[in-house]
Design an enzyme around this catalytic site. Structure first.
Site, PDB file in Angstrom:
ATOM      1  N   HIS A  72       3.737   3.955  12.444  1.00 18.29           N
ATOM      2  CA  HIS A  72       2.178   5.159  13.022  1.00 18.29           C
ATOM      3  C   HIS A  72       2.875   5.687  13.779  1.00 18.29           C
ATOM      4  CE1 HIS A  72      -0.944   1.949  11.182  1.00 18.29           C
ATOM      5  NE2 HIS A  72       0.557   2.145  10.335  1.00 18.29           N
ATOM      6  N   ASP A  88      -0.474   4.483   0.971  1.00 21.05           N
ATOM      7  CA  ASP A  88      -1.057   5.514   1.865  1.00 21.05           C
ATOM      8  C   ASP A  88      -0.373   4.806   3.395  1.00 21.05           C
ATOM      9  OD1 ASP A  88      -2.809   2.615   1.752  1.00 21.05           O
ATOM     10  OD2 ASP A  88      -3.698   3.440   3.136  1.00 21.05           O
ATOM     11  N   GLU A  99      -5.012   0.812   2.189  1.00 17.25           N
ATOM     12  CA  GLU A  99      -4.679   0.021   3.490  1.00 17.25           C
ATOM     13  C   GLU A  99      -4.877   0.572   4.904  1.00 17.25           C
ATOM     14  OE1 GLU A  99      -2.510  -2.531   5.836  1.00 17.25           O
ATOM     15  OE2 GLU A  99      -2.541  -1.004   6.372  1.00 17.25           O
ATOM     16  N   GLU A 100      -4.608   1.597   5.068  1.00 13.07           N
ATOM     17  CA  GLU A 100      -4.759   2.090   6.437  1.00 13.07           C
ATOM     18  C   GLU A 100      -5.821   2.726   6.729  1.00 13.07           C
ATOM     19  OE1 GLU A 100      -2.388   1.506   8.326  1.00 13.07           O
ATOM     20  OE2 GLU A 100      -0.274   1.343   7.036  1.00 13.07           O
ATOM     21  N   HIS A 112       0.681  -1.643   0.106  1.00 15.07           N
ATOM     22  CA  HIS A 112       0.054   0.043   0.210  1.00 15.07           C
ATOM     23  C   HIS A 112       1.001   1.622  -0.177  1.00 15.07           C
ATOM     24  CE1 HIS A 112       1.042   0.531   4.488  1.00 15.07           C
ATOM     25  NE2 HIS A 112       0.419  -0.457   4.609  1.00 15.07           N
TER      26      HIS A 112
END
Length: 376
Positions: free
Chosen positions: A348, A68, A133-134, A66
């Site tokens: 994150h 994103d 995805e996030e 991903h």
């Protein structure tokens, strides 16, 4: 600069906060098309995806990931601009460095190197890349997989580039994930004055024994590949905020992380049966984020284990811990699915980073896996 690091930096510079791709995919597509890939762009809603393939025969090895990234959080907490890659103390800093732009860059350079040495390789190489995805993960990999399945397109092996390494690079390959099933339970009572409980029915009190029973259940013992199924309450809300009112309803949100010992329907039935036995007046909404999947053995695991050991000197552990990933969708069209990528200690977080020396090693691991499976 190493080619994989250079591409990782180019990707990090693009602010692709979910679901925005910010041009990351076009950067990858341009390089893939130059080495003979056919690319199918798939945009669903606000989400950019692409499915790229080189070759038309089996077997097929797919790389999935991903573009994103999660929001940065407070910019003042970062040592530097999160979208301006900075190399410091042996690490490359930037939002998405570990999750998962280093892996995306490694996909591309590994494929470029492999194709240069094996232009007539066996089978096919594919990439599945999304910008969702996030976020809610509805219009991303799930939608692409549904499109592929509808036309009967499947593949043999898939490597998802999630950051799986725990303590040192190369120590962990994820060969499966638990399922995730969430519930939103609303129990109804009768609101009233707190001084007159005989004129009301407190739903919190009514629910408490059922919650205690649910929390005490040992759902299963797990198995050789999965820990026991877990049930956890995430949120409870009831009342108006006043201290003199018995609430009319209470809402509880909970989640199962479940192994292959369970099914979503079986868990749902067990919860409904328990709530009914307690005589509750309730409504219950379910959301199945994904079923568990497992790749216990196979050619892909053997190939990537060998590649990791040869490059890092570490024999990786196979495990299924952690949250869900897009592997939960890919398993529906792919026989063997694993996840492998860099250290996940900073994902994150502010000041997300990846070790500079690990990025070219990651590309080499992917290249060796390709060679093991598809070189003639």
């Amino acid at each position: 600069m190493n080619p994989t690091l250079e591409l990782a930096c180019e990707l990090i510079r693009r602010n692709s906060t979910t679901p925005d791709d910010a041009g990351c995919q076009e950067l990858m597509i341009a390089r893939l098309e130059r080495i003979g890939f056919t690319v199918e762009r798939m945009r669903f809603g606000e989400v950019d995806n692409f499915w790229a393939r080189r070759g038309s025969d089996s077997p097929t090895l797919c790389f999935a990931g991903h573009t994103d990234v999660v929001p940065t959080g407070p910019l003042t907490a970062w040592h530097s601009d999160p979208f301006e890659p900075v190399e410091r103390d042996g690490h490359l800093f930037g939002r998405g460095a570990a999750d998962m732009k280093a892996s995306l860059a490694a996909f591309v350079t590994a494929i470029e190197d492999f194709v240069a040495g094996h232009p007539d390789h066996k089978g096919s190489i594919a990439l599945l890349v999304t910008s969702d995805e996030e976020g809610v993960a509805v219009h991303g990999t799930r939608a692409v997989v549904e499109t592929l399945a509808a036309r009967g397109e499947t593949f043999d092996w898939c490597i998802v580039g999630e950051p799986t390494s725990a303590r040192q690079f190369g120590d962990t390959i994820k060969n499966g994930r638990r399922g995730s099933l969430s519930g939103k339970l609303t129990v109804k009572g009768v609101q009233g004055h707190i001084a007159y409980p005989h004129l009301a029915r407190n739903p919190v009190h009514l629910l408490a024994p059922a919650l205690a029973e649910l929390a005490a259940i040992r759902w299963d013992e797990g198995n050789a590949h999965f820990p026991p199924t877990s049930w956890q309450v995430s949120n409870i809300h009831g009342g108006t905020g006043a201290t003199n009112i018995i609430p009319g309803t209470v809402e509880v949100q909970f989640n199962f992380r479940f192994s292959t010992e369970q099914t979503a329907d079986g868990l749902k039935n067990a919860v409904h049966s328990l709530l009914d036995r307690h005589g509750l007046d309730y409504e219950l909404e379910w959301n199945l984020s994904g079923n568990p999947f497992l790749t216990a053995t196979g050619d892909l695991i053997a190939a990537i284990e060998t590649a990791v050991k040869d490059v890092t000197g570490i024999m990786p552990e196979l495990n299924t811990s952690g949250g869900t990933s897009d592997g939960r969708f890919i398993k529906d069209v792919c026989r063997e699915v694993v996840e492998f990528g860099p250290l996940n200690a900073t994902i994150h977080k502010v000041n997300e980073c990846v070790a500079v020396e690990d990025v070219p090693k990651l590309s080499e691991i992917y290249r060796r896996t390709l060679a093991s499976l598809l070189a003639r």
